[in-house]
Design a protein around this motif. Structure first.
Motif, PDB file in Angstrom:
ATOM      1  N   GLY A  63       0.816  -1.209   0.000  1.00  0.00           N
ATOM      2  CA  GLY A  63       0.000   0.000   0.000  1.00  0.00           C
ATOM      3  C   GLY A  63       0.845   1.251   0.000  1.00  0.00           C
ATOM      4  N   HIS A  64       1.911   1.258   0.810  1.00  0.00           N
ATOM      5  CA  HIS A  64       2.831   2.403   0.822  1.00  0.00           C
ATOM      6  C   HIS A  64       3.565   2.521  -0.507  1.00  0.00           C
ATOM      7  N   MET A  65       3.867   1.403  -1.135  1.00  0.00           N
ATOM      8  CA  MET A  65       4.525   1.437  -2.442  1.00  0.00           C
ATOM      9  C   MET A  65       3.610   2.071  -3.489  1.00  0.00           C
ATOM     10  N   GLU A  66       2.321   1.821  -3.389  1.00  0.00           N
ATOM     11  CA  GLU A  66       1.370   2.432  -4.318  1.00  0.00           C
ATOM     12  C   GLU A  66       1.367   3.958  -4.187  1.00  0.00           C
ATOM     13  N   ASP A  67       1.696   4.457  -2.987  1.00  0.00           N
ATOM     14  CA  ASP A  67       1.691   5.901  -2.758  1.00  0.00           C
ATOM     15  C   ASP A  67       2.741   6.637  -3.583  1.00  0.00           C
ATOM     16  N   ILE A  68       3.769   5.918  -4.051  1.00  0.00           N
ATOM     17  CA  ILE A  68       4.878   6.627  -4.713  1.00  0.00           C
ATOM     18  C   ILE A  68       5.025   6.249  -6.188  1.00  0.00           C
ATOM     19  N   VAL A  69       4.084   5.515  -6.755  1.00  0.00           N
ATOM     20  CA  VAL A  69       4.244   5.094  -8.149  1.00  0.00           C
ATOM     21  C   VAL A  69       4.167   6.253  -9.138  1.00  0.00           C
ATOM     22  N   ASN A  70       3.542   7.379  -8.753  1.00  0.00           N
ATOM     23  CA  ASN A  70       3.507   8.534  -9.650  1.00  0.00           C
ATOM     24  C   ASN A  70       4.900   9.099  -9.926  1.00  0.00           C
ATOM     25  N   GLU A 106      11.389 -19.082   1.830  1.00  0.00           N
ATOM     26  CA  GLU A 106      10.911 -19.562   0.537  1.00  0.00           C
ATOM     27  C   GLU A 106      12.030 -19.592  -0.493  1.00  0.00           C
ATOM     28  N   LYS A 107      11.788 -20.341  -1.541  1.00  0.00           N
ATOM     29  CA  LYS A 107      12.678 -20.340  -2.696  1.00  0.00           C
ATOM     30  C   LYS A 107      11.993 -19.513  -3.777  1.00  0.00           C
ATOM     31  N   PRO A 108      12.574 -18.378  -4.165  1.00  0.00           N
ATOM     32  CA  PRO A 108      11.908 -17.503  -5.145  1.00  0.00           C
ATOM     33  C   PRO A 108      11.724 -18.197  -6.512  1.00  0.00           C
ATOM     34  N   LEU A 109      10.594 -17.942  -7.160  1.00  0.00           N
ATOM     35  CA  LEU A 109       9.485 -17.133  -6.708  1.00  0.00           C
ATOM     36  C   LEU A 109       8.578 -17.939  -5.780  1.00  0.00           C
ATOM     37  N   GLY A 110       8.390 -17.439  -4.570  1.00  0.00           N
ATOM     38  CA  GLY A 110       7.469 -18.040  -3.634  1.00  0.00           C
ATOM     39  C   GLY A 110       6.319 -17.083  -3.377  1.00  0.00           C
ATOM     40  N   LYS A 111       5.584 -17.311  -2.299  1.00  0.00           N
ATOM     41  CA  LYS A 111       4.390 -16.513  -2.031  1.00  0.00           C
ATOM     42  C   LYS A 111       4.709 -15.028  -1.880  1.00  0.00           C
ATOM     43  N   ILE A 112       5.792 -14.727  -1.146  1.00  0.00           N
ATOM     44  CA  ILE A 112       6.122 -13.328  -0.887  1.00  0.00           C
ATOM     45  C   ILE A 112       6.722 -12.671  -2.126  1.00  0.00           C
ATOM     46  N   THR A 113       7.736 -13.296  -2.681  1.00  0.00           N
ATOM     47  CA  THR A 113       8.399 -12.697  -3.844  1.00  0.00           C
ATOM     48  C   THR A 113       7.456 -12.572  -5.033  1.00  0.00           C
ATOM     49  N   ARG A 114       6.497 -13.491  -5.141  1.00  0.00           N
ATOM     50  CA  ARG A 114       5.544 -13.403  -6.262  1.00  0.00           C
ATOM     51  C   ARG A 114       4.689 -12.144  -6.158  1.00  0.00           C
ATOM     52  N   ARG A 115       4.278 -11.775  -4.939  1.00  0.00           N
ATOM     53  CA  ARG A 115       3.491 -10.541  -4.767  1.00  0.00           C
ATOM     54  C   ARG A 115       4.289  -9.318  -5.186  1.00  0.00           C
ATOM     55  N   VAL A 145      16.512  -9.777  -5.933  1.00  0.00           N
ATOM     56  CA  VAL A 145      16.440  -8.650  -6.873  1.00  0.00           C
ATOM     57  C   VAL A 145      15.480  -9.029  -7.999  1.00  0.00           C
ATOM     58  N   ILE A 146      14.426  -8.220  -8.144  1.00  0.00           N
ATOM     59  CA  ILE A 146      13.371  -8.465  -9.131  1.00  0.00           C
ATOM     60  C   ILE A 146      13.440  -7.374 -10.196  1.00  0.00           C
ATOM     61  N   ASP A 147      13.336  -7.756 -11.474  1.00  0.00           N
ATOM     62  CA  ASP A 147      13.462  -6.756 -12.535  1.00  0.00           C
ATOM     63  C   ASP A 147      12.109  -6.175 -12.933  1.00  0.00           C
ATOM     64  N   ARG A 148      12.122  -5.306 -13.926  1.00  0.00           N
ATOM     65  CA  ARG A 148      10.911  -4.587 -14.334  1.00  0.00           C
ATOM     66  C   ARG A 148       9.843  -5.516 -14.918  1.00  0.00           C
ATOM     67  N   ALA A 149      10.258  -6.674 -15.381  1.00  0.00           N
ATOM     68  CA  ALA A 149       9.305  -7.633 -15.956  1.00  0.00           C
ATOM     69  C   ALA A 149       8.778  -8.609 -14.912  1.00  0.00           C
ATOM     70  N   GLY A 150       9.182  -8.430 -13.646  1.00  0.00           N
ATOM     71  CA  GLY A 150       8.750  -9.329 -12.584  1.00  0.00           C
ATOM     72  C   GLY A 150       9.554 -10.611 -12.512  1.00  0.00           C
ATOM     73  N   LYS A 151      10.716 -10.632 -13.164  1.00  0.00           N
ATOM     74  CA  LYS A 151      11.590 -11.802 -13.142  1.00  0.00           C
ATOM     75  C   LYS A 151      12.663 -11.640 -12.061  1.00  0.00           C
ATOM     76  N   LYS A 176       6.231  -5.819 -12.148  1.00  0.00           N
ATOM     77  CA  LYS A 176       5.793  -5.923 -13.546  1.00  0.00           C
ATOM     78  C   LYS A 176       4.743  -4.864 -13.866  1.00  0.00           C
ATOM     79  N   LYS A 177       3.800  -4.679 -12.970  1.00  0.00           N
ATOM     80  CA  LYS A 177       2.724  -3.712 -13.200  1.00  0.00           C
ATOM     81  C   LYS A 177       3.262  -2.293 -13.340  1.00  0.00           C
ATOM     82  N   HIS A 178       4.251  -1.952 -12.491  1.00  0.00           N
ATOM     83  CA  HIS A 178       4.740  -0.572 -12.455  1.00  0.00           C
ATOM     84  C   HIS A 178       6.108  -0.406 -13.120  1.00  0.00           C
ATOM     85  N   ARG A 179       6.613  -1.458 -13.764  1.00  0.00           N
ATOM     86  CA  ARG A 179       7.855  -1.402 -14.528  1.00  0.00           C
ATOM     87  C   ARG A 179       9.009  -0.869 -13.693  1.00  0.00           C
ATOM     88  N   THR A 180       9.190  -1.456 -12.531  1.00  0.00           N
ATOM     89  CA  THR A 180      10.250  -1.035 -11.620  1.00  0.00           C
ATOM     90  C   THR A 180      11.025  -2.238 -11.109  1.00  0.00           C
TER      91      THR A 180
END
Length: 342
Positions: free
Chosen positions: A67-74, A102-111, A141-147, A117-121
């Motif tokens: 939720g806090h991350m959504e505050d700064i996507v602009n 977990e071993k990525p991608l797991g429940k946390i890293t997937r979120r 470390v997750i890339d802009r494509a969610g990988k 991916k949605k915000h290209r960050t």
């Protein structure tokens, strides 16, 4: 505007030098204008402190942080850094590392990957990971494509962590290639040892992200100027900040920036020993004018040459005027000393 509203709006990033109070400019137009003036190696960095963020369990903490991350996507951040094993601090529930690792991608890293991916960050996502029955305090470390680009595992674990089953990571920290430069990670207690930072410098890191339970204070600034790379801290408690290659604080959290530090860093710059290269500065100014910025630190005798134009590369300037970076200058002197000593 009433004081409470003013404080809330200010907390979303006045440290980045951008006001969010304009009612006449839409978010879309604001973002378009940011991109138009963006330099080729300008990186917008966002970093979070978990201070004053509490939750019942780690699932709720993840939702609050998102939720806090959504505050700064602009701001269209290029990369977001989160604190050390952030889902498991400031929560009421008792957790077992074996149950949440977990071993990525797991429940946390997937979120977090979905957000990336949605915000290209890019996102630095610290949590507990597991491999071959061993548990690590890590940063994925997750890339802009969610990988997943890779994982850094904390080298210097504390006695308390090891007593809970956390293993120390490899002594050779990885670096990660992004579309804006090379980055590395250090975690909390790693601040007390030099070798991880030194190896990241040797591998060409432009930015090192310091995910931590505590602020680190002046030591964070020192790691930046000693190694001539940017250091970005993200903390469970206390100040989170963005330091340039000189150790100067570009942005940090505080009373008016309660959760986030957000700011651009220009990576198209070089760190020089002022003498003897200052003898060419007037020529550089005469040729390039406002396309190049030279900043001098008189007491330290440091100089920073920075390109403010897409068509000017600092490496070309150094070559044109016969100048060496600080590292090159020190190496040349060291090599000559060794030779003369026999």
């Amino acid at each position: 505007m009433e004081r409470r509203k003013f404080i809330r709006n200010s907390a979303l990033g006045l440290g980045a030098g951008v006001s969010l109070t304009s009612a006449t400019m839409s978010s879309k137009r604001l973002n378009e204008e940011f991109e138009v003036g963006k330099l080729p190696r300008e990186v917008w960095i966002a970093t979070l402190t978990l201070t004053k963020i509490d939750a019942v369990n780690h699932q709720e903490m993840i939702e609050k942080v998102l939720g806090h991350m959504e505050d700064i996507v602009n701001y269209k951040p290029d990369i977001i850094c989160l604190p050390e094993v952030f889902p498991f601090f400031h929560i009421s529930e008792k957790i077992s590392i074996k149950d949440v690792a977990e071993k990525p991608l797991g429940k946390i890293t997937r979120r977090l990957a979905e957000f990336a991916k949605k915000h290209r960050t890019y996102i630095i996502c610290p949590l507990y990971t597991v491999e071959d029955g061993k548990y690590y305090n890590a940063a994925v470390v997750i890339d802009r494509a969610g990988k997943v680009l890779g994982e850094y595992r904390k080298i210097y674990t504390t006695e308390g962590e090891m007593g809970k089953g956390v293993s120390p990571g490899p002594l050779d920290p990885p670096v990660f290639k992004t579309d804006f430069g090379t980055i590395g990670v250090q975690i909390c207690f790693d601040l007390e040892w030099n070798d991880g930072w030194d190896k990241l410098k040797e591998k060409g890191a432009d930015i090192v992200f310091f995910c931590s339970a505590y602020s680190g204070g002046k030591a964070v600034n020192t790691r930046a100027w000693q190694n001539k790379f940017c250091v970005v801290s993200s903390t469970i408690s206390g100040t989170a900040k963005i330091c340039d290659i000189t150790g100067e604080e570009v942005a940090k959290t505080g009373r008016w920036e309660r959760y986030w530090a957000i700011a651009p860093i220009n990576l198209e710059k070089a760190f020089l020993h002022t003498w003897p290269f200052c003898q060419r500065f007037k020529e550089i100014n005469a040729k390039y004018g406002r396309k190049v910025k030279i900043t001098n630190f008189d007491e330290e005798e440091w100089s920073i040459i920075e390109s403010l134009s897409p068509d000017v590369k600092v490496a070309d300037i150094l070559k044109e005027f016969g100048m060496k970076t600080h590292e090159e200058y020190i190496k040349c002197a060291t090599d000559m000393q060794k030779k003369l000593r026999g």
